[in-house]
Write an enzyme that holds these catalytic residues in place. Structure first.
Site, PDB file in Angstrom:
ATOM      1  N   PRO A 177       0.788  -1.245   0.000  1.00  0.00           N
ATOM      2  CA  PRO A 177       0.000   0.000   0.000  1.00  0.00           C
ATOM      3  C   PRO A 177       0.816   1.289   0.000  1.00  0.00           C
ATOM      4  O   PRO A 177       0.800   2.055   0.969  1.00  0.00           O
ATOM      5  CB  PRO A 177      -0.838  -0.140   1.268  1.00  0.00           C
ATOM      6  CG  PRO A 177       0.026  -0.935   2.193  1.00  0.00           C
ATOM      7  CD  PRO A 177       0.757  -1.916   1.313  1.00  0.00           C
ATOM      8  N   CYS A 178       1.494   1.560  -1.101  1.00  0.00           N
ATOM      9  CA  CYS A 178       2.247   2.812  -1.202  1.00  0.00           C
ATOM     10  C   CYS A 178       1.309   4.014  -1.227  1.00  0.00           C
ATOM     11  O   CYS A 178       1.741   5.145  -0.964  1.00  0.00           O
ATOM     12  CB  CYS A 178       3.148   2.800  -2.440  1.00  0.00           C
ATOM     13  SG  CYS A 178       2.316   2.432  -3.985  1.00  0.00           S
ATOM     14  N   HIS A 179       0.019   3.773  -1.505  1.00  0.00           N
ATOM     15  CA  HIS A 179      -0.956   4.868  -1.508  1.00  0.00           C
ATOM     16  C   HIS A 179      -1.205   5.425  -0.108  1.00  0.00           C
ATOM     17  O   HIS A 179      -1.771   6.508   0.038  1.00  0.00           O
ATOM     18  CB  HIS A 179      -2.284   4.381  -2.105  1.00  0.00           C
ATOM     19  CG  HIS A 179      -2.860   3.177  -1.410  1.00  0.00           C
ATOM     20  ND1 HIS A 179      -2.544   1.890  -1.780  1.00  0.00           N
ATOM     21  CD2 HIS A 179      -3.715   3.066  -0.357  1.00  0.00           C
ATOM     22  CE1 HIS A 179      -3.194   1.033  -1.004  1.00  0.00           C
ATOM     23  NE2 HIS A 179      -3.886   1.721  -0.119  1.00  0.00           N
TER      24      HIS A 179
END
Length: 282
Positions: free
Chosen positions: A245-247
């Site tokens: 989850p780089c978001h």
């Protein structure tokens, strides 16, 4: 910048320039430290704080980058090892396995013996391409044009054997959009990256759904508080959209920052996860 910080910055810049200019000699820690008038211990600590990696690791990155170019020019493994300043193909092999997760021969052949399954699917945030090897998920990307998405995947391993099929690894990954996020551990990943990249991606997996972190937070978790920029670069290289989850990483100012698959999509994902994690009870 404070006077001492400027001195330290200039020393690290000088060390980096020295490594880049002399990597074919494979200088050791003592030699580089002496060049910037520091003890090996102090230099190691200072370099790691400013560059986000150790001097030895940085030297390896420079060396493998050069070796890749030679292999692309169809140089032999032995000639590549010697030209890069390594003592033989054994050290070249160890370098590639350690950094790239594959042997130099596999890199040269573009993943010739690698079998990759892939499939196209829909998600709440747009179409995605998901790909897997027998070891686990190796690629997830949002896309607008199916043919371009597949071309981008194949560009990574041009000689791999591809088959369009939805396998169990991909099914487990796709369940994440509709099932309990706490079961993430059931999904296997097959990632290729540097030690630092892998550590950053591992840190991302620890950010709970509905929560956010900053680049600085991640850098501190990795005990490299000055490595926010390096963290941002590693996040930008994330090969597995949404699942890693780089978001969930934003700027310290509160601004969302960039996102490989579009800031609007990042906003939608953050909002969707917040609603899932904190449902409104009527």
């Amino acid at each position: 910048m404070k006077p001492q910080e400027e001195i330290n910055f200039n020393r690290i810049a000088e060390a980096i320039n020295y490594i880049q200019a002399n990597f074919k000699r494979q200088p050791n820690l003592e030699e580089i430290a002496e060049k910037v008038n520091l003890s090996p211990f102090h230099f190691q600590r200072l370099f790691s704080e400013w560059a986000g990696t150790t001097p030895k690791r940085f030297l390896q990155y420079i060396s493998i980058g050069y070796a890749k170019e030679l292999l692309k020019e169809n140089q032999s493994l032995f000639a590549t090892a010697l030209e890069t300043g390594l003592s033989g193909t054994g050290r070249l092999h160890d370098l590639f396995v350690n950094i790239e997760g594959m042997t130099p021969g596999e890199y040269k052949n573009g993943g010739e013996n690698l079998h990759i399954n892939y499939s196209f699917a829909e998600s709440p945030f747009g179409n995605i391409l998901v790909a897997s090897t027998p070891k686990g998920i190796c690629h997830i990307a949002f896309y607008e044009v199916e043919s371009k998405a597949l071309a981008d995947l194949m560009h990574k391993f041009p000689s791999a054997q591809y088959q369009q099929i939805l396998d169990k690894e991909q099914q487990n990954a796709l369940y994440i959009f509709s099932h309990d996020w706490s079961k993430l551990h059931q999904i296997k990943l097959h990632l290729k990256g540097t030690d630092f990249q892998l550590k950053v991606w591992e840190a991302l997996l620890k950010i709970p759904m509905g929560k956010l972190a900053t680049y600085g937070n991640i850098a501190k978790q990795l005990q490299n508080p000055n490595a926010s920029r390096a963290v941002g670069t590693a996040i930008g290289d994330n090969p597995v959209a949404f699942l890693i989850p780089c978001h969930r990483v934003i700027q310290s100012s509160g601004a969302l920052g960039g996102y490989h698959w579009g800031v609007n999509r990042k906003t939608a994902i953050i909002g969707w996860e917040a609603a899932k994690a904190n449902p409104i009870i009527p």
